[in-house]
Design a protein around this motif. Structure first.
Motif, PDB file in Angstrom:
ATOM      1  N   UNK A   9       0.804  -1.230   0.000  1.00  0.00           N
ATOM      2  CA  UNK A   9       0.000   0.000   0.000  1.00  0.00           C
ATOM      3  C   UNK A   9       0.839   1.283   0.000  1.00  0.00           C
ATOM      4  N   UNK A  10       1.897   1.294  -0.789  1.00  0.00           N
ATOM      5  CA  UNK A  10       2.766   2.470  -0.877  1.00  0.00           C
ATOM      6  C   UNK A  10       2.156   3.532  -1.795  1.00  0.00           C
ATOM      7  N   UNK A  11       2.484   4.803  -1.562  1.00  0.00           N
ATOM      8  CA  UNK A  11       2.133   5.826  -2.550  1.00  0.00           C
ATOM      9  C   UNK A  11       3.019   5.609  -3.780  1.00  0.00           C
ATOM     10  N   UNK A  12       2.515   5.978  -4.942  1.00  0.00           N
ATOM     11  CA  UNK A  12       3.225   5.706  -6.196  1.00  0.00           C
ATOM     12  C   UNK A  12       3.387   6.969  -7.015  1.00  0.00           C
ATOM     13  N   UNK A  39      10.024   7.506   0.418  1.00  0.00           N
ATOM     14  CA  UNK A  39       8.973   6.545   0.734  1.00  0.00           C
ATOM     15  C   UNK A  39       7.989   6.222  -0.374  1.00  0.00           C
ATOM     16  N   UNK A  40       8.247   6.729  -1.572  1.00  0.00           N
ATOM     17  CA  UNK A  40       7.353   6.457  -2.699  1.00  0.00           C
ATOM     18  C   UNK A  40       7.832   5.257  -3.506  1.00  0.00           C
ATOM     19  N   UNK A  41       6.894   4.453  -3.979  1.00  0.00           N
ATOM     20  CA  UNK A  41       7.200   3.479  -5.025  1.00  0.00           C
ATOM     21  C   UNK A  41       7.267   4.283  -6.324  1.00  0.00           C
ATOM     22  N   UNK A  42       8.085   3.848  -7.258  1.00  0.00           N
ATOM     23  CA  UNK A  42       8.249   4.544  -8.534  1.00  0.00           C
ATOM     24  C   UNK A  42       8.033   3.546  -9.661  1.00  0.00           C
ATOM     25  N   UNK A  43       7.253   3.959 -10.659  1.00  0.00           N
ATOM     26  CA  UNK A  43       7.007   3.125 -11.835  1.00  0.00           C
ATOM     27  C   UNK A  43       7.488   3.874 -13.067  1.00  0.00           C
ATOM     28  N   UNK A  44       8.417   3.254 -13.789  1.00  0.00           N
ATOM     29  CA  UNK A  44       8.943   3.786 -15.044  1.00  0.00           C
ATOM     30  C   UNK A  44       8.655   2.738 -16.119  1.00  0.00           C
ATOM     31  N   UNK A  45       7.726   3.059 -16.999  1.00  0.00           N
ATOM     32  CA  UNK A  45       7.231   2.103 -17.990  1.00  0.00           C
ATOM     33  C   UNK A  45       7.828   2.387 -19.366  1.00  0.00           C
ATOM     34  N   UNK A  46       8.340   1.354 -20.000  1.00  0.00           N
ATOM     35  CA  UNK A  46       8.698   1.452 -21.407  1.00  0.00           C
ATOM     36  C   UNK A  46       7.470   1.021 -22.211  1.00  0.00           C
ATOM     37  N   UNK A  47       6.559   1.982 -22.347  1.00  0.00           N
ATOM     38  CA  UNK A  47       5.288   1.760 -23.047  1.00  0.00           C
ATOM     39  C   UNK A  47       5.549   1.512 -24.527  1.00  0.00           C
ATOM     40  N   UNK A  48       4.542   0.987 -25.204  1.00  0.00           N
ATOM     41  CA  UNK A  48       4.706   0.756 -26.657  1.00  0.00           C
ATOM     42  C   UNK A  48       5.144   2.059 -27.313  1.00  0.00           C
ATOM     43  N   UNK A  49       6.018   1.937 -28.292  1.00  0.00           N
ATOM     44  CA  UNK A  49       6.591   3.110 -28.947  1.00  0.00           C
ATOM     45  C   UNK A  49       7.921   3.521 -28.356  1.00  0.00           C
ATOM     46  N   UNK A  50       8.326   2.888 -27.257  1.00  0.00           N
ATOM     47  CA  UNK A  50       9.636   3.187 -26.667  1.00  0.00           C
ATOM     48  C   UNK A  50      10.733   2.597 -27.549  1.00  0.00           C
TER      49      UNK A  50
END
Length: 194
Positions: A9-12, A39-50
């Motif tokens: 349940x971390x902030x993101x 204290x934050x979770x981090x999301x770095x996405x290589x979305x389509x088109x990357x």
């Protein structure tokens, strides 16, 4: 994930990269590390088109601004929530340039996912941006933009469909806009319009 924090349940903070034909790598990223240290979770996405995953993956982003490239980010958030790693009520999206566009699109085109957004020199009005690119940049830049946005010309109605500025009335989350007046890649007018 934050060092030593339980993955529950971390902030993101979602950090979409610029480009969009760029990519995130597992190398040190000061912004991600700074947020994780708080204290934050981090999301770095290589979305389509990357970039960096072959021509077919890059090509899968053509015509997907504000569409599948955007839902790739939101799908990542949903997956982390499903796993219980993040609290879906504490998610922010932060990015610059194309990432700034994705931040604005997150709260305008995909409402309800993000509780706040920060756009650093983000694109808000694709129709005006496409016209500006044609007036100020090379033919190669124009072709690149046409491929990714998927519009045939600056009168294409799809430009309005995926322009955050056209959907600003539905924004319920706080949005921070940061932009330098001398930006030569995304004109200041984009943030002023937003």
């Amino acid at each position: 994930l934050p060092n030593g924090a339980g993955a529950k349940a971390l902030p993101l903070i979602v950090f979409p990269h610029g480009g969009p034909a760029a990519r995130d790598t597992p190398d040190f990223d000061w912004w991600s590390q700074a947020m994780a240290s708080r204290g934050y979770a981090v999301l770095r996405v290589n979305f389509r088109g990357s970039d960096g995953y072959g021509w077919n993956f890059l090509k899968s982003g053509f015509g997907q601004w504000g569409r599948k490239m955007q839902t790739d980010l939101s799908d990542g958030v949903r997956e982390l929530a499903k796993q219980g790693i993040i609290d879906p009520k504490r998610v922010c999206i932060v990015g610059g340039s194309y990432g700034g566009y994705a931040a604005l699109a997150g709260v305008t085109l995909d409402p309800g996912i993000y509780r706040c957004a920060v756009s650093v020199a983000g694109i808000a009005d694709l129709k005006r941006f496409a016209t500006w690119v044609r007036d100020h940049n090379s033919r190669a830049s124009e072709r690149y933009l046409d491929r990714f946005i998927g519009a045939e010309n600056s009168r294409d109605p799809s430009l309005i469909e995926v322009s955050p500025v056209a959907h600003v009335s539905g924004v319920t989350a706080p949005v921070l806009l940061i932009h330098g007046k001398d930006d030569t890649v995304v004109p200041l007018a984009q943030s002023q319009l937003m």
